[in-house]
Design an enzyme around this catalytic site. Structure first.
Site, PDB file in Angstrom:
ATOM      1  N   ASP A  36      22.067  57.087  26.562  1.00 23.48           N
ATOM      2  CA  ASP A  36      22.119  55.627  26.679  1.00 23.48           C
ATOM      3  C   ASP A  36      21.257  55.028  25.579  1.00 23.48           C
ATOM      4  OD1 ASP A  36      23.131  53.692  29.158  1.00 23.48           O
ATOM      5  OD2 ASP A  36      21.537  52.801  27.919  1.00 23.48           O
TER       6      ASP A  36
ATOM      7  N   THR B  72      33.586  47.811  27.409  1.00 20.95           N
ATOM      8  CA  THR B  72      34.594  47.213  26.529  1.00 20.95           C
ATOM      9  C   THR B  72      34.754  45.761  26.963  1.00 20.95           C
ATOM     10  OG1 THR B  72      36.225  48.219  28.024  1.00 20.95           O
ATOM     11  CG2 THR B  72      35.953  49.239  25.871  1.00 20.95           C
TER      12      THR B  72
ATOM     13  N   VAL C 223      37.234  54.010  40.465  1.00 22.63           N
ATOM     14  CA  VAL C 223      36.333  54.007  41.620  1.00 22.63           C
ATOM     15  C   VAL C 223      35.912  52.598  42.028  1.00 22.63           C
ATOM     16  CG1 VAL C 223      35.448  56.310  41.261  1.00 22.63           C
ATOM     17  CG2 VAL C 223      34.402  54.392  40.056  1.00 22.63           C
TER      18      VAL C 223
ATOM     19  N   LYS D 209      45.932  51.881  34.105  1.00 21.68           N
ATOM     20  CA  LYS D 209      44.612  51.394  34.540  1.00 21.68           C
ATOM     21  C   LYS D 209      44.557  49.865  34.519  1.00 21.68           C
ATOM     22  CE  LYS D 209      40.224  50.675  34.998  1.00 21.68           C
ATOM     23  NZ  LYS D 209      39.360  51.059  36.080  1.00 21.68           N
TER      24      LYS D 209
ATOM     25  N   ASN E  92      44.442  46.826  38.007  1.00 21.47           N
ATOM     26  CA  ASN E  92      43.552  45.686  38.228  1.00 21.47           C
ATOM     27  C   ASN E  92      44.290  44.354  38.086  1.00 21.47           C
ATOM     28  OD1 ASN E  92      41.317  47.142  38.947  1.00 21.47           O
ATOM     29  ND2 ASN E  92      40.566  47.347  36.867  1.00 21.47           N
TER      30      ASN E  92
ATOM     31  N   ARG F 101      46.020  43.473  41.315  1.00 21.08           N
ATOM     32  CA  ARG F 101      45.094  42.916  42.291  1.00 21.08           C
ATOM     33  C   ARG F 101      44.743  41.470  41.935  1.00 21.08           C
ATOM     34  NH1 ARG F 101      42.442  45.011  46.535  1.00 21.08           N
ATOM     35  NH2 ARG F 101      40.232  44.532  46.734  1.00 21.08           N
TER      36      ARG F 101
ATOM     37  N   CYS G  26      36.003  44.203  35.990  1.00 20.74           N
ATOM     38  CA  CYS G  26      37.339  44.814  35.907  1.00 20.74           C
ATOM     39  C   CYS G  26      38.420  43.748  36.053  1.00 20.74           C
ATOM     40  CB  CYS G  26      37.484  45.864  36.996  1.00 20.74           C
ATOM     41  SG  CYS G  26      36.163  47.076  36.925  1.00 20.74           S
TER      42      CYS G  26
ATOM     43  N   LYS H   9      30.779  40.764  44.514  1.00 20.06           N
ATOM     44  CA  LYS H   9      31.389  41.115  45.808  1.00 20.06           C
ATOM     45  C   LYS H   9      30.323  41.691  46.738  1.00 20.06           C
ATOM     46  CE  LYS H   9      33.270  45.683  44.944  1.00 20.06           C
ATOM     47  NZ  LYS H   9      34.507  46.454  44.980  1.00 20.06           N
TER      48      LYS H   9
HETATM   49  N1  SAJ Z   1      38.536  39.672  45.815  1.00 19.26           N
HETATM   50  C1  SAJ Z   1      39.108  38.559  46.413  1.00 19.26           C
HETATM   51  N2  SAJ Z   1      40.066  38.736  47.359  1.00 19.26           N
HETATM   52  C2  SAJ Z   1      40.501  39.973  47.733  1.00 19.26           C
HETATM   53  C3  SAJ Z   1      39.918  41.113  47.126  1.00 19.26           C
HETATM   54  C4  SAJ Z   1      38.945  40.930  46.166  1.00 19.26           C
HETATM   55  O1  SAJ Z   1      38.758  37.404  46.107  1.00 19.26           O
HETATM   56  O2  SAJ Z   1      41.397  40.071  48.597  1.00 19.26           O
HETATM   57  C5  SAJ Z   1      37.525  39.504  44.745  1.00 19.26           C
HETATM   58  C6  SAJ Z   1      36.186  40.142  45.030  1.00 19.26           C
HETATM   59  O3  SAJ Z   1      35.360  39.321  45.797  1.00 19.26           O
HETATM   60  C7  SAJ Z   1      35.658  40.329  43.615  1.00 19.26           C
HETATM   61  C8  SAJ Z   1      36.897  40.630  42.810  1.00 19.26           C
HETATM   62  O4  SAJ Z   1      37.985  40.185  43.594  1.00 19.26           O
HETATM   63  O5  SAJ Z   1      35.076  39.139  43.097  1.00 19.26           O
HETATM   64  C9  SAJ Z   1      37.076  42.069  42.418  1.00 19.26           C
HETATM   65  O6  SAJ Z   1      36.772  42.933  43.500  1.00 19.26           O
HETATM   66  P1  SAJ Z   1      37.575  44.277  43.819  1.00 19.26           P
HETATM   67  O7  SAJ Z   1      36.942  44.898  44.993  1.00 19.26           O
HETATM   68  O8  SAJ Z   1      39.007  44.017  43.891  1.00 19.26           O
HETATM   69  O9  SAJ Z   1      37.443  45.131  42.529  1.00 19.26           O
HETATM   70  P2  SAJ Z   1      36.330  45.749  41.558  1.00 19.26           P
HETATM   71  O10 SAJ Z   1      36.370  44.912  40.306  1.00 19.26           O
HETATM   72  O11 SAJ Z   1      35.017  45.974  42.174  1.00 19.26           O
HETATM   73  O12 SAJ Z   1      36.994  47.182  41.286  1.00 19.26           O
HETATM   74  C10 SAJ Z   1      38.307  47.251  40.781  1.00 19.26           C
HETATM   75  C11 SAJ Z   1      39.098  48.255  41.636  1.00 19.26           C
HETATM   76  N3  SAJ Z   1      40.501  48.162  41.295  1.00 19.26           N
HETATM   77  C12 SAJ Z   1      41.463  48.084  42.241  1.00 19.26           C
HETATM   78  O13 SAJ Z   1      41.234  48.056  43.420  1.00 19.26           O
HETATM   79  C13 SAJ Z   1      42.866  48.016  41.708  1.00 19.26           C
HETATM   80  C14 SAJ Z   1      38.553  49.643  41.387  1.00 19.26           C
HETATM   81  O14 SAJ Z   1      39.356  50.601  42.005  1.00 19.26           O
HETATM   82  C15 SAJ Z   1      38.503  49.936  39.891  1.00 19.26           C
HETATM   83  O15 SAJ Z   1      37.903  51.173  39.638  1.00 19.26           O
HETATM   84  C16 SAJ Z   1      37.654  48.904  39.220  1.00 19.26           C
HETATM   85  O16 SAJ Z   1      38.249  47.630  39.446  1.00 19.26           O
HETATM   86  C17 SAJ Z   1      37.578  49.216  37.747  1.00 19.26           C
HETATM   87  O17 SAJ Z   1      36.598  49.843  37.297  1.00 19.26           O
HETATM   88  O18 SAJ Z   1      38.521  48.907  37.030  1.00 19.26           O
END
Ligand code: SAJ
Length: 422
Positions: A30, A82, A153, A204, A208, A211, A258, A315
């Site tokens: 690092d 990135t 993850v 990948k 995201n 979602r 993400c 979150k």
């Molecule tokens: N959120 C909402 N409503 C929901 C779900 C989430 O408003 O129904 C918000 C959360 O509060 C947060 C944001 O979305 O602000 C992102 O949260 P998250 O739990 O969906 O995702 P991350 O960013 O913590 O992790 C995501 C995950 N991707 C998916 O579920 C497709 C994780 O598996 C990935 O490894 C990570 O991105 C990554 O590193 O890309």
């Protein structure tokens, strides 16, 4: 196997420690001397269940050492950030990936494997990384084996998911894929999905983006319901009883490194074809403003100027405030001269207790779904000037009898209710 992992953040550190736990000799690299010193002393600089214990284990077996400079190895894993560039479509900034490749190149020898785990725009492996390596006279797929293996993850559950999630292994050639699969085969128990590098990159990003687009739909529904006086949360609950429907949950916006970042890598690569993704980003980006407008409406009906915010992380149950909509909401309310008090038990830099943050407040806004917020004790709300809670995450389960509880289900009605004074 000797391994060097570049970038000891949320992904690189757990990955390095897991490889060390499974018997490899790992140098974690690092740029921050503070981070490497802490790690060599057995202390982690991020919050992740189980990680510190595993670090201490691999320090005892001497399988892990943190350093600010790369060591020569058989396998190199790059897990550096990135970010988005500040250009029109916020494209992928690969400068740290390129710097990491350049840093390891003096150590790289024939037969080595180089894996990029960092999330990257489609075609980065072939258009950016491969040429840098081939400039050194190596042929990728024969001398050096190059692959993109994105992680998937969930922060808070990383140590389990790194082992058990299906893993995409995207080689530049089939030989590259096989070499990289053998590396992850040391601990991955999930399916290993063999792919081409470009497929791995786009998969990948689309996971995201999927979602993000779905959350945008839920957020749009919350706004529509507020306008029409219909309970959005009940609508979601009911719709989700359809066997082929899974509506997501609305909130104060989408944060993290993400979902709020990755869709732009696709958008920038194909702006004319990605209109839905662009609209989804715009909707999710509008949510902090929507929350601020609701807060203004609540406060216009109340005495006092103090607003309490519960939760600053992007979150629940993590300490990460990157791209957090809560931070944006706080900044906007500060600018509007509200007296903002913040409580977040997961963020060490925020010293206030829940009781102190609520003292004299006219509105409590819950912005993060930490478990601690399921029950808002009366010793908090009794301190408030006006006992109103606006729960943007629909996380609060228990509040005192006199509290006026509002979420996206009853938002339009709530603002018209005269509040019981404390
Ligand atoms: N959120 C909402 N409503 C929901 C779900 C989430 O408003 O129904 C918000 C959360 O509060 C947060 C944001 O979305 O602000 C992102 O949260 P998250 O739990 O969906 O995702 P991350 O960013 O913590 O992790 C995501 C995950 N991707 C998916 O579920 C497709 C994780 O598996 C990935 O490894 C990570 O991105 C990554 O590193 O890309």
């Amino acid at each position: 196997m000797k391994m060097t992992v570049i970038g000891l953040g949320y992904i690189g550190l757990p990955t390095a420690i897991l490889f060390a736990k499974y018997g490899h000799q790992v140098t974690g690299v690092d740029i921050s001397p503070w981070v490497t010193t802490q790690l060599n002393a057995g202390l982690i600089h991020i919050e992740e269940p189980g990680l510190e214990q595993d670090l201490q284990g691999v320090l005892l077996t001497e399988n892990f050492f943190a350093s600010t400079v790369p060591a020569s190895a058989d396998v190199y894993i790059i897990a550096v950030p990135t970010p988005n560039k500040a250009d029109q479509y916020q494209s992928c900034d690969t400068r740290y990936v390129e710097a990491a490749v350049n840093n390891i190149l003096p150590h790289v020898k024939r037969g080595d494997t180089i894996i990029v785990e960092s999330t990257i725009a489609p075609r980065t492996m072939t258009d950016v990384v491969q040429p840098v390596i081939e400039q050194q006279g190596f042929t990728v797929g024969e001398d050096i084996f190059l692959a993109h293996c994105p992680e998937r993850v969930l922060p808070g559950n990383i140590m389990h998911e790194l082992v058990h999630n299906p893993r995409i292994i995207g080689g530049i050639t089939d030989a590259c894929t096989e070499k990289a699969a053998a590396v992850y085969g040391t601990f991955v128990k999930g399916e290993m999905i063999k792919a081409q590098a470009g497929e791995a990159e786009l998969s990948k990003l689309m996971e995201n983006t999927y979602r993000d687009v779905n959350i945008a739909l839920a957020n749009e529904l919350a706004k529509i319901s507020e306008r029409l006086g219909i309970d959005a949360l009940r609508v979601i609950e009911m719709a989700n009883k359809h066997p082929r429907v899974t509506l997501h949950q609305p909130g104060p916006g989408v944060g993290g490194h993400c979902l709020a970042v990755d869709p732009y890598f696709v958008i920038a690569a194909a702006p004319e074809e990605s209109l839905l993704m662009q609209t989804a980003r715009a909707i999710n980006n509008s949510m902090p403003d929507f929350v601020v407008q609701q807060v203004r409406a609540f406060m216009a009906e109340r005495e006092g100027n103090r607003v309490t915010l519960f939760g600053m992380t992007y979150k629940g149950n993590i300490d990460d405030v990157r791209e957090s909509p809560a931070m944006e909401i706080k900044a906007r309310l500060d600018d509007m001269a509200f007296d903002v008090r913040v409580f977040d038990p997961h963020v060490a830099e925020l010293p206030l207790t829940g009781e102190e943050a609520c003292d004299g407040s006219s509105l409590l806004v819950v912005l993060t779904d930490h478990d601690e917020f399921r029950n808002i004790p009366t010793k908090y709300t009794n301190k408030m000037r006006d006992m109103t809670i606006f729960d943007t995450k629909n996380i609060v389960q228990h509040v005192g009898a006199k509290v006026n509880y509002v979420n996206y289900g009853n938002l339009s009605q709530a603002k018209k209710i005269a509040v019981v004074p404390s």
